[in-house]
Design a protein around this motif. Structure first.
Motif, mmCIF file in Angstrom:
data_model
loop_
_atom_site.group_PDB
_atom_site.id
_atom_site.type_symbol
_atom_site.label_atom_id
_atom_site.label_comp_id
_atom_site.label_asym_id
_atom_site.label_seq_id
_atom_site.Cartn_x
_atom_site.Cartn_y
_atom_site.Cartn_z
ATOM 1 N N MET A 41 0.915 -1.068 0.056
ATOM 2 C CA MET A 41 0.061 0.112 0.053
ATOM 3 C C MET A 41 0.932 1.173 -0.025
ATOM 4 S SD MET A 41 -3.094 1.164 2.646
ATOM 5 C CE MET A 41 -4.196 -0.137 2.157
ATOM 6 N N VAL A 42 1.923 1.337 0.595
ATOM 7 C CA VAL A 42 2.964 2.401 0.669
ATOM 8 C C VAL A 42 3.587 2.560 -0.654
ATOM 9 C CG1 VAL A 42 5.122 3.203 1.667
ATOM 10 C CG2 VAL A 42 3.488 2.248 3.139
ATOM 11 N N ASP A 43 3.834 1.252 -1.132
ATOM 12 C CA ASP A 43 4.442 1.513 -2.613
ATOM 13 C C ASP A 43 3.041 2.285 -3.727
ATOM 14 O OD1 ASP A 43 6.447 1.335 -4.656
ATOM 15 O OD2 ASP A 43 5.276 -0.546 -5.387
ATOM 16 N N VAL A 87 4.025 12.050 -1.086
ATOM 17 C CA VAL A 87 5.238 12.656 -1.279
ATOM 18 C C VAL A 87 6.079 11.687 -0.235
ATOM 19 C CG1 VAL A 87 6.739 14.522 -0.839
ATOM 20 C CG2 VAL A 87 4.617 14.770 -2.121
ATOM 21 N N VAL A 88 7.319 11.060 -0.656
ATOM 22 C CA VAL A 88 7.944 10.093 0.273
ATOM 23 C C VAL A 88 8.728 10.917 1.329
ATOM 24 C CG1 VAL A 88 10.105 10.249 -1.183
ATOM 25 C CG2 VAL A 88 9.555 8.129 0.293
ATOM 26 N N ALA A 94 8.962 3.605 9.062
ATOM 27 C CA ALA A 94 9.199 2.651 8.874
ATOM 28 C C ALA A 94 10.657 1.916 9.751
ATOM 29 C CB ALA A 94 9.576 2.488 7.133
ATOM 30 N N ALA A 95 11.631 2.822 9.736
ATOM 31 C CA ALA A 95 12.701 2.468 10.462
ATOM 32 C C ALA A 95 12.455 2.188 11.933
ATOM 33 C CB ALA A 95 13.838 3.577 10.168
ATOM 34 N N THR A 103 8.931 -2.233 4.135
ATOM 35 C CA THR A 103 8.642 -0.896 4.069
ATOM 36 C C THR A 103 9.745 0.167 3.845
ATOM 37 O OG1 THR A 103 6.361 -1.241 4.984
ATOM 38 C CG2 THR A 103 7.080 0.917 4.530
ATOM 39 N N LEU A 104 10.997 -0.101 4.476
ATOM 40 C CA LEU A 104 11.912 0.509 4.388
ATOM 41 C C LEU A 104 12.541 0.661 2.908
ATOM 42 C CD1 LEU A 104 13.877 2.482 6.303
ATOM 43 C CD2 LEU A 104 15.351 0.575 6.224
ATOM 44 N N ASP A 105 12.553 -0.633 2.404
ATOM 45 C CA ASP A 105 12.917 -0.548 1.059
ATOM 46 C C ASP A 105 12.172 0.000 -0.118
ATOM 47 O OD1 ASP A 105 15.289 -2.445 1.589
ATOM 48 O OD2 ASP A 105 14.307 -4.171 1.498
ATOM 49 N N VAL A 106 10.904 -0.081 0.189
ATOM 50 C CA VAL A 106 10.080 0.776 -0.672
ATOM 51 C C VAL A 106 10.196 2.125 -0.511
ATOM 52 C CG1 VAL A 106 7.496 1.336 -1.042
ATOM 53 C CG2 VAL A 106 8.202 -1.085 -0.414
ATOM 54 N N VAL A 107 10.334 2.883 0.658
ATOM 55 C CA VAL A 107 10.540 4.192 0.545
ATOM 56 C C VAL A 107 11.824 4.714 0.039
ATOM 57 C CG1 VAL A 107 8.706 4.520 2.441
ATOM 58 C CG2 VAL A 107 10.973 4.144 2.932
#
Length: 286
Positions: free
Chosen positions: A99-101, A109-110, A168-169, A176-180
């Motif tokens: 969903m974040v992606d 906006v990231v 995420a961190a 999710t961290l990888d996504v952002v």
């Protein structure tokens, strides 16, 4: 909310010698608690927001991407922009990387924060009054557990939260961290009045998250003080091996005569690491 917990725990670490088995309160336990509490409150309709937004929050937490997308498409442009950003932060708390992606692909906006609706005033004031009846409560010097409890009550002040990288961190969510990070989240951001995301992750003791942040260009010196006062030898070693400089970490202490080496020694770090924490005069201008 997570930032307040991290700052409280960091202050406790600086103030007291750590016991051999003492660990910082894990923010990863707060993330699912907050998400669950947010869902219950949204179902009760106690957020100071239209009913549709309470429904949106529940759908985000439940991972219902089609419903979330449909709701956002039905809004006018300004409302969709606002609530898509809020949904991004809520989805990050809920650890819904897909969903974040999707929200980022749709225009969230990231590197921006997102606002979480405040609680309706009457409900908010009643809950705060109930918490302050706790005999442990002292507004000038609350016990850590009571401080956490009050923070949990005040976790929805209607202010901004995030950005997604920090959330995420702190939630320990590598997916999710990888996504952002793939959406170009800024790992070098240093908020002027708060702790940077690397230091927060070091405080949490999550080596996988710290390693990922370092790989994407986070400054290893930023987390060195936190690692030292946490008494975390492995984390301190990891940061030093990635080029962390003790003198640069010293800039965050602001106490005359106190160095990272002194703090690390007091927190029980081995001599081999303490020697590497010595700030050499030659690098003091960094």
């Amino acid at each position: 909310m997570l930032l307040r917990i991290a700052l409280l725990m960091f202050g406790l670490l600086l103030a007291k010698p750590a016991a051999a088995d003492q660990k910082p309160f894990p923010p990863t336990l707060i993330c699912p608690y907050q998400t669950s509490l947010m869902r219950k409150l949204a179902l009760q309709g106690v957020f100071d927001a239209p009913p549709a937004i309470n429904t949106l929050m529940v759908n985000v937490i439940d991972g219902k991407l089609p419903q979330v997308s449909q709701q956002l498409r039905a809004m006018n442009k300004a409302d969709a922009t606002r609530w898509r950003q809020s949904a991004l932060i809520i989805a990050t708390y809920a650890r819904h990387s897909a969903m974040v992606d999707s929200l980022l692909n749709d225009g969230a906006v990231v590197n921006d924060e997102g606002s979480i609706p405040s609680l309706k005033r009457r409900f908010h004031d009643q809950v705060v009054a109930d918490v302050k009846k706790d005999p442990k409560w002292d507004s000038t010097n609350p016990e850590p557990e009571t401080g956490f409890k009050l923070d949990e009550v005040l976790m929805f002040p209607g202010l901004s939260d995030g950005p997604a990288l920090r959330t995420a961190a702190m939630c320990g969510d590598v997916a999710t961290l990888d996504v952002v990070l793939n959406h170009h989240a800024n790992v070098k951001a240093h908020p002027p009045k708060s702790v940077d995301v690397l230091s927060l992750s070091v405080l949490q003791g999550n080596a996988a998250i710290v390693q990922r942040l370092l790989e994407y260009g986070a400054d290893p010196s930023r987390g060195l003080l936190t690692a030292a006062v946490s008494g975390d030898a492995a984390m301190t070693q990891l940061l030093l091996d990635h080029g962390a400089e003790p003198c640069r970490a010293n800039l965050t202490i602001r106490k005359p005569g106190v160095t990272v080496a002194i703090l690390g020694r007091d927190k029980g770090l081995p001599d081999s690491i303490v020697k590497r924490l010595v700030c050499l005069t030659a690098t003091a201008t960094h």
